[in-house]
Design a protein around this motif. Sequence first.
Motif, PDB file in Angstrom:
ATOM      1  N   ALA A   1      83.797 -25.560 132.128  1.00 15.14           N
ATOM      2  CA  ALA A   1      84.533 -24.336 132.427  1.00 15.14           C
ATOM      3  C   ALA A   1      85.728 -24.190 131.487  1.00 15.14           C
ATOM      4  O   ALA A   1      86.769 -24.800 131.683  1.00 15.14           O
ATOM      5  CB  ALA A   1      84.991 -24.346 133.876  1.00 15.14           C
ATOM      6  N   GLY A   2      85.570 -23.406 130.454  1.00 13.69           N
ATOM      7  CA  GLY A   2      86.663 -23.137 129.534  1.00 13.69           C
ATOM      8  C   GLY A   2      86.923 -24.245 128.539  1.00 13.69           C
ATOM      9  O   GLY A   2      87.832 -24.147 127.721  1.00 13.69           O
ATOM     10  N   ALA A   3      86.132 -25.329 128.597  1.00 10.62           N
ATOM     11  CA  ALA A   3      86.349 -26.428 127.662  1.00 10.62           C
ATOM     12  C   ALA A   3      85.725 -26.086 126.316  1.00 10.62           C
ATOM     13  O   ALA A   3      84.654 -25.494 126.250  1.00 10.62           O
ATOM     14  CB  ALA A   3      85.732 -27.713 128.214  1.00 10.62           C
ATOM     15  N   ASP A   4      86.411 -26.455 125.236  1.00 13.08           N
ATOM     16  CA  ASP A   4      85.887 -26.226 123.901  1.00 13.08           C
ATOM     17  C   ASP A   4      85.956 -27.543 123.152  1.00 13.08           C
ATOM     18  O   ASP A   4      87.019 -27.962 122.712  1.00 13.08           O
ATOM     19  CB  ASP A   4      86.693 -25.143 123.173  1.00 13.08           C
ATOM     20  N   THR A   5      84.820 -28.203 123.014  1.00  9.43           N
ATOM     21  CA  THR A   5      84.796 -29.482 122.329  1.00  9.43           C
ATOM     22  C   THR A   5      84.483 -29.324 120.854  1.00  9.43           C
ATOM     23  O   THR A   5      84.367 -30.314 120.130  1.00  9.43           O
ATOM     24  CB  THR A   5      83.759 -30.410 122.986  1.00  9.43           C
ATOM     25  N   GLY A   6      84.304 -28.096 120.395  1.00  7.27           N
ATOM     26  CA  GLY A   6      84.159 -27.838 118.974  1.00  7.27           C
ATOM     27  C   GLY A   6      82.769 -28.013 118.407  1.00  7.27           C
ATOM     28  O   GLY A   6      82.598 -27.964 117.191  1.00  7.27           O
ATOM     29  N   PHE A   7      81.760 -28.206 119.238  1.00  9.07           N
ATOM     30  CA  PHE A   7      80.415 -28.384 118.720  1.00  9.07           C
ATOM     31  C   PHE A   7      79.793 -27.033 118.374  1.00  9.07           C
ATOM     32  O   PHE A   7      79.993 -26.047 119.079  1.00  9.07           O
ATOM     33  CB  PHE A   7      79.548 -29.133 119.731  1.00  9.07           C
ATOM     34  N   PRO A   8      79.035 -26.985 117.281  1.00  8.10           N
ATOM     35  CA  PRO A   8      78.479 -25.691 116.851  1.00  8.10           C
ATOM     36  C   PRO A   8      77.457 -25.148 117.829  1.00  8.10           C
ATOM     37  O   PRO A   8      76.708 -25.895 118.462  1.00  8.10           O
ATOM     38  CB  PRO A   8      77.837 -26.024 115.502  1.00  8.10           C
ATOM     39  N   SER A   9      77.425 -23.832 117.942  1.00 12.37           N
ATOM     40  CA  SER A   9      76.428 -23.167 118.767  1.00 12.37           C
ATOM     41  C   SER A   9      75.034 -23.370 118.175  1.00 12.37           C
ATOM     42  O   SER A   9      74.868 -23.464 116.957  1.00 12.37           O
ATOM     43  CB  SER A   9      76.728 -21.664 118.842  1.00 12.37           C
ATOM     44  N   VAL A  10      74.043 -23.428 119.065  1.00 15.15           N
ATOM     45  CA  VAL A  10      72.650 -23.475 118.603  1.00 15.15           C
ATOM     46  C   VAL A  10      71.912 -22.213 119.031  1.00 15.15           C
ATOM     47  O   VAL A  10      70.687 -22.148 118.980  1.00 15.15           O
ATOM     48  CB  VAL A  10      71.925 -24.733 119.129  1.00 15.15           C
ATOM     49  N   ASP A  11      72.677 -21.187 119.457  1.00 13.10           N
ATOM     50  CA  ASP A  11      72.105 -19.881 119.821  1.00 13.10           C
ATOM     51  C   ASP A  11      70.990 -20.010 120.855  1.00 13.10           C
ATOM     52  O   ASP A  11      69.962 -19.348 120.762  1.00 13.10           O
ATOM     53  CB  ASP A  11      71.596 -19.147 118.583  1.00 13.10           C
ATOM     54  N   ARG A  12      71.209 -20.924 121.815  1.00  8.72           N
ATOM     55  CA  ARG A  12      70.275 -21.131 122.934  1.00  8.72           C
ATOM     56  C   ARG A  12      68.918 -21.665 122.486  1.00  8.72           C
ATOM     57  O   ARG A  12      67.952 -21.634 123.244  1.00  8.72           O
ATOM     58  CB  ARG A  12      70.101 -19.856 123.757  1.00  8.72           C
ATOM     59  N   LYS A  13      68.842 -22.215 121.303  1.00  5.86           N
ATOM     60  CA  LYS A  13      67.591 -22.809 120.827  1.00  5.86           C
ATOM     61  C   LYS A  13      67.579 -24.290 121.201  1.00  5.86           C
ATOM     62  O   LYS A  13      67.626 -25.178 120.350  1.00  5.86           O
ATOM     63  CB  LYS A  13      67.454 -22.602 119.321  1.00  5.86           C
ATOM     64  N   TRP A  14      67.488 -24.531 122.491  1.00  6.00           N
ATOM     65  CA  TRP A  14      67.620 -25.884 123.017  1.00  6.00           C
ATOM     66  C   TRP A  14      66.466 -26.784 122.590  1.00  6.00           C
ATOM     67  O   TRP A  14      66.657 -27.995 122.432  1.00  6.00           O
ATOM     68  CB  TRP A  14      67.700 -25.859 124.541  1.00  6.00           C
ATOM     69  N   SER A  15      65.294 -26.214 122.415  1.00  5.85           N
ATOM     70  CA  SER A  15      64.113 -27.015 122.076  1.00  5.85           C
ATOM     71  C   SER A  15      64.030 -27.337 120.593  1.00  5.85           C
ATOM     72  O   SER A  15      63.279 -28.235 120.196  1.00  5.85           O
ATOM     73  CB  SER A  15      62.831 -26.285 122.510  1.00  5.85           C
ATOM     74  N   ALA A  16      64.782 -26.600 119.772  1.00  3.43           N
ATOM     75  CA  ALA A  16      64.780 -26.856 118.334  1.00  3.43           C
ATOM     76  C   ALA A  16      65.731 -28.000 118.010  1.00  3.43           C
ATOM     77  O   ALA A  16      66.678 -28.273 118.755  1.00  3.43           O
ATOM     78  CB  ALA A  16      65.197 -25.598 117.579  1.00  3.43           C
ATOM     79  N   ALA A  17      65.475 -28.679 116.896  1.00  2.00           N
ATOM     80  CA  ALA A  17      66.375 -29.741 116.466  1.00  2.00           C
ATOM     81  C   ALA A  17      67.773 -29.179 116.269  1.00  2.00           C
ATOM     82  O   ALA A  17      67.946 -28.035 115.821  1.00  2.00           O
ATOM     83  CB  ALA A  17      65.871 -30.369 115.177  1.00  2.00           C
TER      84      ALA A  17
ATOM     85  N   GLY B   1      57.910 -32.331 124.394  1.00  2.00           N
ATOM     86  CA  GLY B   1      57.445 -31.011 124.785  1.00  2.00           C
ATOM     87  C   GLY B   1      58.425 -30.269 125.670  1.00  2.00           C
ATOM     88  O   GLY B   1      59.594 -30.083 125.307  1.00  2.00           O
ATOM     89  N   PRO B   2      57.984 -29.856 126.870  1.00  2.71           N
ATOM     90  CA  PRO B   2      58.824 -29.004 127.716  1.00  2.71           C
ATOM     91  C   PRO B   2      60.051 -29.691 128.299  1.00  2.71           C
ATOM     92  O   PRO B   2      60.899 -29.030 128.901  1.00  2.71           O
ATOM     93  CB  PRO B   2      57.855 -28.580 128.838  1.00  2.71           C
ATOM     94  N   PHE B   3      60.171 -31.000 128.136  1.00  9.11           N
ATOM     95  CA  PHE B   3      61.341 -31.703 128.663  1.00  9.11           C
ATOM     96  C   PHE B   3      62.539 -31.633 127.717  1.00  9.11           C
ATOM     97  O   PHE B   3      63.673 -31.811 128.145  1.00  9.11           O
ATOM     98  CB  PHE B   3      60.998 -33.173 128.937  1.00  9.11           C
ATOM     99  N   ALA B   4      62.299 -31.387 126.440  1.00  8.20           N
ATOM    100  CA  ALA B   4      63.378 -31.468 125.455  1.00  8.20           C
ATOM    101  C   ALA B   4      64.421 -30.372 125.642  1.00  8.20           C
ATOM    102  O   ALA B   4      65.626 -30.648 125.706  1.00  8.20           O
ATOM    103  CB  ALA B   4      62.799 -31.414 124.037  1.00  8.20           C
ATOM    104  N   GLY B   5      63.972 -29.124 125.716  1.00  5.97           N
ATOM    105  CA  GLY B   5      64.902 -28.009 125.765  1.00  5.97           C
ATOM    106  C   GLY B   5      65.792 -27.983 126.999  1.00  5.97           C
ATOM    107  O   GLY B   5      67.025 -27.910 126.881  1.00  5.97           O
ATOM    108  N   PRO B   6      65.224 -28.034 128.204  1.00  2.73           N
ATOM    109  CA  PRO B   6      66.066 -27.952 129.411  1.00  2.73           C
ATOM    110  C   PRO B   6      67.045 -29.117 129.543  1.00  2.73           C
ATOM    111  O   PRO B   6      68.187 -28.919 129.970  1.00  2.73           O
ATOM    112  CB  PRO B   6      65.035 -27.970 130.553  1.00  2.73           C
ATOM    113  N   THR B   7      66.615 -30.328 129.181  1.00  2.00           N
ATOM    114  CA  THR B   7      67.529 -31.461 129.285  1.00  2.00           C
ATOM    115  C   THR B   7      68.681 -31.329 128.286  1.00  2.00           C
ATOM    116  O   THR B   7      69.824 -31.667 128.591  1.00  2.00           O
ATOM    117  CB  THR B   7      66.792 -32.788 129.049  1.00  2.00           C
TER     118      THR B   7
END
Length: 281
Positions: free
Chosen positions: A23-39, A226-232
Amino acid sequence: MLRRLFVPLIALVLALTAAPHAAGADTGFPSVDRKWSAAGPYATAVDVGLVTTLYYPRDIAQSPRRHPVIIWGNGTFAFPVVYRDLLLHWASHGFIVAAANTPQSNLGISMRAGIDLLAQRNADPGSIFYGHVDLDRIGASGHSQGGAAAIVVGADPRVDTIIPIQPGPLADVDTVHGPMFILAGQYDIVVWPALVKAFYNDADHIPAIYGEVRGADHFTVVGAPGPFAGPTTAWFRFQLMGDEEARGEFFGAGCRICADTRTWSDVRRNQPALQVPGPAL
């Protein structure tokens, strides 16, 4: 009687403080544009030790930030290499993964040793990890027996959140103090979904989400996850990195995993999870 009196109050407090780093924390990591399953954006490296194998961002010594930790427990008779693809995937998103080198992880001893190792490396000026380990942001995960171990170490005050994947039965979810995303496989005949739901149903004191992966058996997470990578990845990015783009995957009226019937055969959120705010409009 005392449990009935205090659980609603505890649930409310935990819901308001769930994902304390999100909540409101900014650790400075780059956005991945919700591409959780991509490297993720980080090249990765592996350090195989006697007790712990580390998967981590390769250039961590030059990183301008501290990186959250995920401790990992293997299934029975398995070792980290079996789950290499998933652990490297998390590392590519900026996590340091400390995987226990044991085929019998249930007690969580070797998983906790991973935290101790990283604390030592973080304090060692001669280590590439020096000053780059975020020991205030630690998650735990594991598969099968290791999933039960993730629940066991969820009692450790250093562990902020857990993802038990198809967990075995030898654990007590009542001792877990942080948010939980617990995963089952629709066609798992080793750890039946009903057994995973029993953990979820008992976790009424913490924000808990149950996800049943459509079409998955007990070994779908092995090798290519497979399907476990993105959601986790999304869960850990939200809980440990403060990635607000991942909040809507799990929380609020627009919960994206709740509507994704192609990936999930069943998704459930308990009352404390329902009280966690969704994304800001």
